[in-house]
Design an enzyme around this catalytic site. Sequence first.
Site, PDB file in Angstrom:
ATOM      1  N   ASN A   1      47.499 -48.132  10.615  1.00 57.84           N
ATOM      2  CA  ASN A   1      46.847 -48.698   9.519  1.00 57.84           C
ATOM      3  C   ASN A   1      46.343 -47.545   8.755  1.00 57.84           C
ATOM      4  O   ASN A   1      45.727 -46.505   9.156  1.00 57.84           O
ATOM      5  CB  ASN A   1      45.420 -49.532  10.053  1.00 57.84           C
ATOM      6  CG  ASN A   1      44.897 -50.099   8.702  1.00 57.84           C
ATOM      7  OD1 ASN A   1      45.312 -50.108   7.482  1.00 57.84           O
ATOM      8  ND2 ASN A   1      43.717 -51.058   8.966  1.00 57.84           N
TER       9      ASN A   1
ATOM     10  N   GLU B   1      42.989 -52.795  21.074  1.00 60.96           N
ATOM     11  CA  GLU B   1      43.865 -51.444  20.728  1.00 60.96           C
ATOM     12  C   GLU B   1      44.402 -51.237  22.016  1.00 60.96           C
ATOM     13  O   GLU B   1      43.787 -51.168  23.233  1.00 60.96           O
ATOM     14  CB  GLU B   1      42.994 -50.156  20.468  1.00 60.96           C
ATOM     15  CG  GLU B   1      42.229 -50.540  19.099  1.00 60.96           C
ATOM     16  CD  GLU B   1      41.642 -49.238  18.288  1.00 60.96           C
ATOM     17  OE1 GLU B   1      41.466 -48.290  19.402  1.00 60.96           O
ATOM     18  OE2 GLU B   1      41.261 -49.101  17.430  1.00 60.96           O
TER      19      GLU B   1
ATOM     20  N   SER C   1      42.050 -47.731   8.227  1.00 61.69           N
ATOM     21  CA  SER C   1      41.709 -48.362   9.580  1.00 61.69           C
ATOM     22  C   SER C   1      40.172 -48.381   9.580  1.00 61.69           C
ATOM     23  O   SER C   1      39.586 -47.064   9.455  1.00 61.69           O
ATOM     24  CB  SER C   1      42.239 -47.857  10.772  1.00 61.69           C
ATOM     25  OG  SER C   1      41.594 -48.373  12.283  1.00 61.69           O
ATOM     26  N   SER C   2      39.366 -49.222   9.830  1.00 57.29           N
ATOM     27  CA  SER C   2      37.903 -49.044  10.392  1.00 57.29           C
ATOM     28  C   SER C   2      37.649 -48.421  11.650  1.00 57.29           C
ATOM     29  O   SER C   2      38.113 -48.994  12.464  1.00 57.29           O
ATOM     30  CB  SER C   2      37.248 -50.452  10.412  1.00 57.29           C
ATOM     31  OG  SER C   2      37.245 -50.854   9.052  1.00 57.29           O
TER      32      SER C   2
ATOM     33  N   THR D   1      39.534 -55.542   7.295  1.00 56.18           N
ATOM     34  CA  THR D   1      38.548 -55.011   6.168  1.00 56.18           C
ATOM     35  C   THR D   1      39.019 -55.769   4.822  1.00 56.18           C
ATOM     36  O   THR D   1      37.950 -55.750   4.224  1.00 56.18           O
ATOM     37  CB  THR D   1      39.197 -53.367   6.248  1.00 56.18           C
ATOM     38  OG1 THR D   1      38.792 -52.984   7.242  1.00 56.18           O
ATOM     39  CG2 THR D   1      38.091 -53.010   5.317  1.00 56.18           C
TER      40      THR D   1
ATOM     41  N   SER E   1      44.232 -53.403  14.993  1.00 53.21           N
ATOM     42  CA  SER E   1      44.197 -52.540  13.967  1.00 53.21           C
ATOM     43  C   SER E   1      45.346 -52.750  12.939  1.00 53.21           C
ATOM     44  O   SER E   1      46.602 -52.868  13.501  1.00 53.21           O
ATOM     45  CB  SER E   1      44.125 -51.111  14.472  1.00 53.21           C
ATOM     46  OG  SER E   1      43.972 -50.131  13.482  1.00 53.21           O
ATOM     47  N   GLY E   2      44.824 -52.742  11.743  1.00 53.02           N
ATOM     48  CA  GLY E   2      46.009 -52.932  10.851  1.00 53.02           C
ATOM     49  C   GLY E   2      46.724 -54.459  10.490  1.00 53.02           C
ATOM     50  O   GLY E   2      47.230 -54.719   9.727  1.00 53.02           O
TER      51      GLY E   2
ATOM     52  N   GLY F   1      39.760 -54.173  16.279  1.00 46.27           N
ATOM     53  CA  GLY F   1      40.525 -55.107  16.928  1.00 46.27           C
ATOM     54  C   GLY F   1      40.916 -54.584  18.057  1.00 46.27           C
ATOM     55  O   GLY F   1      40.573 -53.263  18.674  1.00 46.27           O
TER      56      GLY F   1
END
Length: 1125
Positions: free
Chosen positions: A145, A377, A148-149, A100, A95-96, A375
Amino acid sequence: MEVKTSLLDNMIGVGDMVLLEPLNEDSFIENLRKRFDHNEIYTYIGSVVISMNPYRSLPIFTPEKVEEYLPGLDEAYRSLRDQDKDQCILITGESGAGKTEASKLVMSYVAAVCGKGQEVNKVKEQLLQSNPVLEAFGNAKTVRNDNSSRFGKYMDIEFDFKGDPLGGVISNYLLEKSRVCKQPRGERNFHIFYQLLSGASGDTLTKLKLDRDFSKYNYLSLDSATVNGLDDAASFRTVRNAMQIVGFMEDEVQLVLELVAAVLKLGNIEFKPESRVNGFDESRVKDKNDLKEMCELLGIEQSVLERAFSYRTVEAKMEKVSTTLNVAQAYYARDALAKNLYSRLFSWLVTRINESIKAQAKTRHKVMGVLDIYGFEIFEDNSFEQFIINYCNEKLQQIFIELTLREEQEEYVREGIEWTNIEYFNNAVICDLIENNQNGILAMLDEECLRPGTVTDDTFLDKLNTICAEHQHFESRLSKNSKFLTDHSLPHSCFRIQHYAGKVLYRVEGFVDKNNDLLYRDLSQAMYKATHSLMRQLFPEGNPAKVNLKRPPTAGFQFKASVGGLMKNLQTKNPNYIRCIKPNDKKAAHIFTDSLVCHQVRYLGLMENVRVRRAGYAFRQPYEPCLERYKMLCKQTWPHWRGPARDGVEVLLTDCSVPAEEFAYGRSKIFIRNPRTLFTLEERRRACLEDLATLIQKIYRGWKCRTHFLLLKKSQVVVAAWYRRYAQQNKYEKIKSATLVMQSFTRGWKARKILRQLKYEKRCKEAVTTIAAYWHGTQARMELRRLKTEARNKRAVSVIWAYWQGTKARRELRCLKEEARRKHAVAVIWAYWRGLQVRREYRKFFRANAGKKIYCFIIQRIMQKYFLGLKTTVPSMSPIDNTWSAQPYSFLEGAHTELRRIFHLWRCKKHRGQFTEEKKAVYEEKLEASEIFKDKKALYPSSVSQPFKGDYLEIHKNPKYLKLNSAVEEKVLLADVVNKINRANGKGSPRLFLLTKSNFVLADQKTGQVKASVPLPDLTSVSVSTQSDGFFALKLKEGSASAAKGDFLLSSEHLIEIITKLHRTGTTAADKDQINIDISDEFLVQFKQDKVCVKFIQGGPKNGTSAACKRKNNRLLEVSVPSSP
């Protein structure tokens, strides 16, 4: 895939990690740092792209630069277009890391390189605009993020044979719906909640019963409500515009916003305990205002939803047991409803977007898949969501290893090169630990959720300790080496898994509840009863007619099946990888944290990927570009090689004395084993290029000097020629000037001589002319005197004759005047005599007739004054203006009334003359409606002010009804949604009602399929009640084909307009008898073979505001109509 030679030119660091020397973790990280510091965020491992998140905008993100900086994308697209190979682009990272943004870059690249055209541009725009919609509803701010998705997205972009996009299909995986109810500290809920409250207009918020203050909603965290760099108001406008471009209708957008508002209202519902007689606690809603507003948004009866929060009904075979819910259970039910409502709304959005962007053609398409999934985590507190996400990443890592090795092996076999196996870590053992159908963690979690008895998270952990304690990648309080010794490094209620990315500690609290993902059936049924258009689609299990006692599949089972399908799909396509890396935890530019990047490099397996690529040969390239790049190193190949490219490469490597073990010849490529060999060739090529540059400079300088000398020589010749020309011109000008002077003197002397001669001749001619003129003058004067004498004689005779004639005329005139005077005198005397006689006779009757004449004179003056007064007091030209001047005299009453009538008729005629044909038709329909329903139907007065619109569905503009529009050949006079009443239960089902000049059509509202088409000649009469309901019955001619299923009993909000247009259309048809309108509170309707009586009664306030139809028996339907206020 061979190394791009462009990466070798002017590169910073090493562009392809396969060529890195020496290869170790430190040099790998240092190479990434060097390229990152120079804004080179893309590095390669063969065909695998390593993307570093710059946390800022770079000029490489423009469409013109994508192909230069991401050649892998260009090769994937060209392989799909030219070789008909389906492609997939796998974007992974934590994440981050910028996944995306990388997926947006892929979409922008596809839009940039495809063809142009109206349809192609529309498809590309819809594909691009689907991102803002899904980001608003599926992304949120996290500690790592700001965008973040919180869901996984896989999009299949479909192309035609030319490589132009036709459409796409989106699949979503595991939306983090727990975020709806609770967010960790420093994080936000999904973007759409904040965008709606910040960007919606005041009218919209009023309709949605919302307030802009975030603090008024329990589901919104306040510590991170605003984010630097995010403009929620502007994002809301972007989302609205994107939804319009994708194909959402305005009413659909409103429905979606109503559900978002309902989720916010749901979070504000709070409960309080209430003791019952039997000793059990029961929950009750504290403040019912939010509950009321939520029910109004969704169209649910407040009492139904309030009961669903207080009671739970359990069904087992034929038995139903109702139990009360305590406060904790009520809060659980509320949060479960909110999570299910939002997650199902998100799934509906994905389905709706797919309907708009899917390819229309049925033929097979080329496909490029883009996977943007969460991603790996590792948080301080990891729960069920992190466990599922990390399981998905394990599967992606597994398929990455398999596809990378397979691709490498296939290339060696294709080129005829011997393959040497390499050892690598295979994470299949971790995947088996999680997904094994017998002893896997997911299987045991499902088994624990389904078994009877008391089930808790601790019992689930005990089961894991029993079965998985000895697994080498599983750790818990029971040590894996000594089963009965406790491991004090682990907290209670936790277990740890050794993932490929590192060890992750999971807290089992909530695993069982989140895996069950239960929504009480009472809540599902309450949602199904809502009048909101989307609720029945979102909660189909709430249909009482389709009660399913089977337990729904668990969340873990569903996600495992989805991941399995995704893996099968990816294995059928040619993979392309983008591995995203986050350079720092501060979300700041120009900061590179070695330890964080090293951790990501390890768990992404990038070093192993490099070793796999270098297990055989580090560099490979087709013979033609290789010979073209290095041909200057050998005299035999420079400057041109005339034979096959492979022979040229062999001669080149032999001449360069490259050891035979350092390279191998494939069928179409040269393979170089060691990067040092390639760098040696590059150094020799660089030195050779410098020599060639020196030679080119020398030749260029010689050419330049020769060219300059020739130019000077040519210039000297030109200057000399111009000087000689100038001298000769000056000499010629002097000779010419002298000649002109001599010529001028000679011509002057000759001219003066000729002038003297001409002057003498002129004087002689003037003398002769003067003498002749005097002679001619003398003769003329003599002739004039003769003519004057003759004229005087003639005039004297004329004057004498004229005087004689005048004298005779005057004498005659005097005689006539005398005679006239005598006649006039006689006439005057006679007139005076007659006047005297008349006056003598008139004196007798004067007094009798004078009064009448005076009266007539006075009346005439009064009438004149009256008409002149009307000129100033005449009212306005409006037909509805009833004013008129007061009557001045009673004897004018008739004239006054008649004039008022004539004036009103005249201004009505003037007003009618201003009407257009369309307006006349509308007034004629209104007039006909008045003739039919006035003083007969209670609903008529409320319809007078409403214009007859006709096409309420916009059937020609709405793409949803394109199929129905093509099925109806004639012009549609009326299109509306009506409810077709079912005889069995009196319930209504929506139907599309279309009226044309020759028939009327009933069609399904969702699919547009025609259910019935009835010619108007088969319609005999229409029956309605006298009350304010919208029910009407269409009675068909007995024996006709249309009457096979009986008459139609319908209800509509536009009853007056429908029946008026039916009556008007039937009246104008030449072959149709006039349709009878039966207005009665009780009439018969033919249903197939039976006749049913429909009876209308006045209902009380409890019946609501709309009419309700109920079945009393097989022969009676009773309609309760609310009493008029």
